[in-house]
Motif scaffolding. Sequence first.
Motif, mmCIF file in Angstrom:
data_model
loop_
_atom_site.group_PDB
_atom_site.id
_atom_site.type_symbol
_atom_site.label_atom_id
_atom_site.label_comp_id
_atom_site.label_asym_id
_atom_site.label_seq_id
_atom_site.Cartn_x
_atom_site.Cartn_y
_atom_site.Cartn_z
ATOM 1 N N LEU A 183 0.842 -1.198 0.000
ATOM 2 C CA LEU A 183 0.000 0.000 0.000
ATOM 3 C C LEU A 183 0.879 1.251 0.000
ATOM 4 O O LEU A 183 0.654 2.193 -0.781
ATOM 5 N N LEU A 184 1.895 1.261 0.866
ATOM 6 C CA LEU A 184 2.820 2.389 0.926
ATOM 7 C C LEU A 184 3.594 2.536 -0.380
ATOM 8 O O LEU A 184 3.800 3.656 -0.870
ATOM 9 N N ALA A 185 4.009 1.407 -0.940
ATOM 10 C CA ALA A 185 4.804 1.452 -2.169
ATOM 11 C C ALA A 185 4.001 2.027 -3.333
ATOM 12 O O ALA A 185 4.533 2.787 -4.157
ATOM 13 N N GLY A 186 2.725 1.672 -3.427
ATOM 14 C CA GLY A 186 1.888 2.240 -4.486
ATOM 15 C C GLY A 186 1.748 3.741 -4.343
ATOM 16 O O GLY A 186 1.812 4.483 -5.334
ATOM 17 N N ALA A 187 1.555 4.207 -3.095
ATOM 18 C CA ALA A 187 1.462 5.648 -2.869
ATOM 19 C C ALA A 187 2.779 6.341 -3.207
ATOM 20 O O ALA A 187 2.799 7.422 -3.796
ATOM 21 N N HIS A 188 3.904 5.707 -2.831
ATOM 22 C CA HIS A 188 5.213 6.305 -3.117
ATOM 23 C C HIS A 188 5.442 6.410 -4.624
ATOM 24 O O HIS A 188 6.010 7.408 -5.109
ATOM 25 N N ALA A 189 5.023 5.415 -5.380
ATOM 26 C CA ALA A 189 5.165 5.481 -6.837
ATOM 27 C C ALA A 189 4.406 6.685 -7.397
ATOM 28 O O ALA A 189 4.898 7.384 -8.296
ATOM 29 N N MET A 190 3.210 6.959 -6.871
ATOM 30 C CA MET A 190 2.457 8.136 -7.322
ATOM 31 C C MET A 190 3.137 9.423 -6.852
ATOM 32 O O MET A 190 3.136 10.431 -7.568
ATOM 33 N N ASP A 191 3.753 9.404 -5.657
ATOM 34 C CA ASP A 191 4.513 10.567 -5.198
ATOM 35 C C ASP A 191 5.619 10.910 -6.181
ATOM 36 O O ASP A 191 5.857 12.080 -6.501
ATOM 37 N N ARG A 192 6.330 9.884 -6.646
ATOM 38 C CA ARG A 192 7.435 10.103 -7.598
ATOM 39 C C ARG A 192 6.889 10.647 -8.927
ATOM 40 O O ARG A 192 7.510 11.517 -9.539
ATOM 41 N N HIS A 193 5.771 10.124 -9.351
ATOM 42 C CA HIS A 193 5.133 10.625 -10.573
ATOM 43 C C HIS A 193 4.807 12.113 -10.411
ATOM 44 O O HIS A 193 5.107 12.928 -11.292
ATOM 45 N N PHE A 194 4.190 12.469 -9.294
ATOM 46 C CA PHE A 194 3.820 13.861 -9.031
ATOM 47 C C PHE A 194 5.057 14.751 -8.956
ATOM 48 O O PHE A 194 5.045 15.889 -9.443
ATOM 49 N N ALA A 195 6.120 14.236 -8.367
ATOM 50 C CA ALA A 195 7.318 15.043 -8.166
ATOM 51 C C ALA A 195 8.125 15.249 -9.444
ATOM 52 O O ALA A 195 8.755 16.297 -9.613
ATOM 53 N N HIS A 196 8.109 14.282 -10.365
ATOM 54 C CA HIS A 196 9.066 14.306 -11.461
ATOM 55 C C HIS A 196 8.453 14.357 -12.859
ATOM 56 O O HIS A 196 9.145 14.751 -13.798
ATOM 57 N N GLU A 197 7.215 13.950 -13.026
ATOM 58 C CA GLU A 197 6.643 13.921 -14.375
ATOM 59 C C GLU A 197 6.355 15.350 -14.849
ATOM 60 O O GLU A 197 5.871 16.185 -14.085
ATOM 61 N N PRO A 198 6.646 15.667 -16.108
ATOM 62 C CA PRO A 198 6.297 17.002 -16.616
ATOM 63 C C PRO A 198 4.810 17.282 -16.432
ATOM 64 O O PRO A 198 3.976 16.375 -16.483
ATOM 65 N N LEU A 199 4.488 18.542 -16.229
ATOM 66 C CA LEU A 199 3.098 18.903 -15.936
ATOM 67 C C LEU A 199 2.141 18.416 -17.008
ATOM 68 O O LEU A 199 0.996 18.052 -16.715
ATOM 69 N N GLU A 200 2.588 18.385 -18.257
ATOM 70 C CA GLU A 200 1.724 17.983 -19.357
ATOM 71 C C GLU A 200 1.257 16.538 -19.251
ATOM 72 O O GLU A 200 0.229 16.180 -19.836
ATOM 73 N N ARG A 201 2.000 15.685 -18.534
ATOM 74 C CA ARG A 201 1.632 14.271 -18.383
ATOM 75 C C ARG A 201 1.538 13.896 -16.915
ATOM 76 O O ARG A 201 1.590 12.707 -16.571
ATOM 77 N N ASN A 202 1.397 14.872 -16.054
ATOM 78 C CA ASN A 202 1.370 14.653 -14.608
ATOM 79 C C ASN A 202 -0.097 14.533 -14.186
ATOM 80 O O ASN A 202 -0.831 15.519 -14.140
ATOM 81 N N LEU A 203 -0.545 13.318 -13.883
ATOM 82 C CA LEU A 203 -1.970 13.088 -13.699
ATOM 83 C C LEU A 203 -2.570 13.857 -12.520
ATOM 84 O O LEU A 203 -3.640 14.464 -12.677
ATOM 85 N N PRO A 204 -1.962 13.884 -11.327
ATOM 86 C CA PRO A 204 -2.569 14.699 -10.265
ATOM 87 C C PRO A 204 -2.693 16.171 -10.659
ATOM 88 O O PRO A 204 -3.697 16.820 -10.340
ATOM 89 N N VAL A 205 -1.698 16.685 -11.352
ATOM 90 C CA VAL A 205 -1.737 18.086 -11.784
ATOM 91 C C VAL A 205 -2.866 18.307 -12.782
ATOM 92 O O VAL A 205 -3.648 19.262 -12.656
#
Length: 529
Positions: free
Chosen positions: A277-299
Motif C-alpha cells: 500500500l505504501l509502495a503504491g502511494a510512493h510510486a504516485m509521489d514520484r510521478h507527481f514530483a518528477h513527471e512534466p506537468l503535461e503528463r502529470n496526472l494529479p496536476v
Amino acid sequence: MNTPRCDRTTAWAALHDHFATRLRRFDLREAFAADPGRFERLGVQAPEVFADLSKNLLDAESLRLLLQLARECGLEARRDAMLAGEPVNATEGRAVLHTALRAPRGQGPFSDEVHGTLEAMLAYAEKVRADGRIRHVVNIGIGGSDLGPQMVLPALDAFAHPDLRLHFVSNVDGHDIAPVLRQLKAEETLFIVASKTFTTQETMANAQAARDWFVAQGGGDVARHFAATTTNVAAAAAFGITTTFGFRDWVGGRYSLWSAIGLPIAIALGADHFRALLAGAHAMDRHFAHEPLERNLPVLLGLIDVWYRNFHGFGSRSVAPYHQGLKRLPAYLQQLEMESNGKRVDATGEPLPFHTSPVVWGEPGTNGQHAYFQMLHQGTEVIPVEFILVKRPTHGLPGLHAQLLANGLAQSRALMIGKSAAQAASEQAPTASRTLDAQVLARHRAFPGNRPSTTLLLERLTPAALGALVALYEHRVFTSGALWGINSFDQWGVELGKALAGDLLPRLDSGDAQGLDASTAGLLAKLRD
C-alpha cells in the motif's frame, strides 16, 4: 511563497476570454467527430492508474492555458517545498510530510524515525494476527483517524485475514458503538484508540464506553486488549494502555492512514500488504514530483477541477466507483477535498473573490444509477462525474464483473452523447404513456448530453493500486489548493462547533440558557422537557 494567486495571472484572464469566446459552446460530440485521436491525446498513464480525460469540456487551448496558469502560480515550486518539508502549513507552522511516511528507508525526511515506528507497528500487527485468541479488532477514532482505515479495508477485503473481523466506531452517538459491542466477547477483542492528542471528545467518550463494557464483561487485562495510536503516551497510560504508536504533527489527520493510524489496516492485511500500500502511494509521489506537468496526472486533474469550478461554474463533482469495495471512497474524499480546500480566504487571510472546493459526493455503481443518476443525466445542473473502473475482479463469480463494467462504460457514454427529442420521438413509446402527446413525451425522454466525465481505470484493486489511487487524490487536492492560493492543510472550520459543544454539554444538565440565542435556548428547553 511569493507567487501570484490564480486570479492575478495572465493565464487566468486568457482562460476567461477563451471560455467566453470558444468553450461556452463546446460540444464533446463534435470534438470527437473532429479529432479521432482525442482519446489517445487525453489518456494519461500514471503508476497503477490510467485516466481517460477525453470526455472533459476542454480543448487543446484550454489545456495549454491551464498549464500556463499552473506555472504562473508557481505550482512546481510549491510542490517541491511541500515534499522537502518546508512549513507550508503556515497557520499552524508545520511541515506537511505524509509523503515521508511511504518513502523507502533513506529516501525521505525523518526516515529513521518513520521506519522505526513502521517496523514496530507492523511487528505488533503480526503478533495480533498470530494470536488465535483475538478474533475482533475495534478501531475507535473519528475523522482522519477513522475514514482512512474504514475506506481501505473493504477495498482490500480479498487480502484480509480470514479469521479477524474489523469494526469501526466513530460517532459519539451510542447507536454507533452499541451494535458493535453486542457482537463481541471481551477475551476475543482488541480495541485501538486512535487520537493523536488522546483528548478528542468523541473518541475518548467511546473509548471510555468500551473500557467500561470490557470490565463489566469480566475483562481483566486492559493493557493486553487496548492499544493506542497517539503521541500522548502519558494520557494513554493513565487510561491503562501501554502499547502505543505515535506520529508527528506534520501528519495531518486526513493524510494519516499511512502512519500509525493505519494499525487496523496492518492487522487486517499483514505487513507485506501494508508495505505494498505504501509502495503504491510512493510510486504516485514520484510521478507527481518528477513527471512534466503535461503528463502529470494529479496536476491535470487538479487543473480540470479549477477549470470546472471557476470557469464553468460547476459546484459539485460526483464520484462513482464501479467496485463495491470502494464504497467508502466518496466519504473519504469528502474529507480529503472539502476539509482541505473548503476555504474562503487565501494564505494571507485575504477574502477570495472566487469559489474553491466543490461538493464531493457519490455512491458505488450500479447502486448510484438507481438513485441519483436521473439528476446527472436530465437535471438542470451539469455535474461532472468521476467513474472508477477496475479491469479484473478479485472474485471468481462468472458474468457479474462484465455487467458492472458495461454499466460504467454505458453511463459515461450516455452522459456524453445524450438523446435528442427527435430520437426519442422515433422510438416506440411505453404503452402506459401513449395517452400523452408524442412531442411532450419525447421531451420527457430526451437527454441533453454533452455532460463531462473522467474515467480512472485500475488493472486490479490491489494494495499497491489503492495506495496509488489515494495518493493521486491527495496531490490533486494540493494542486487546486495551490492555484487558489489557500492553505489546504489546516481545518479551523471544525473548531468553533467543537468549542460550543463543550459549552452546551453542561447546559443539558443544568438548563442554563444564559447568553444563548433564542433558537438554541428554545431547543435546549425542549430537549430537557
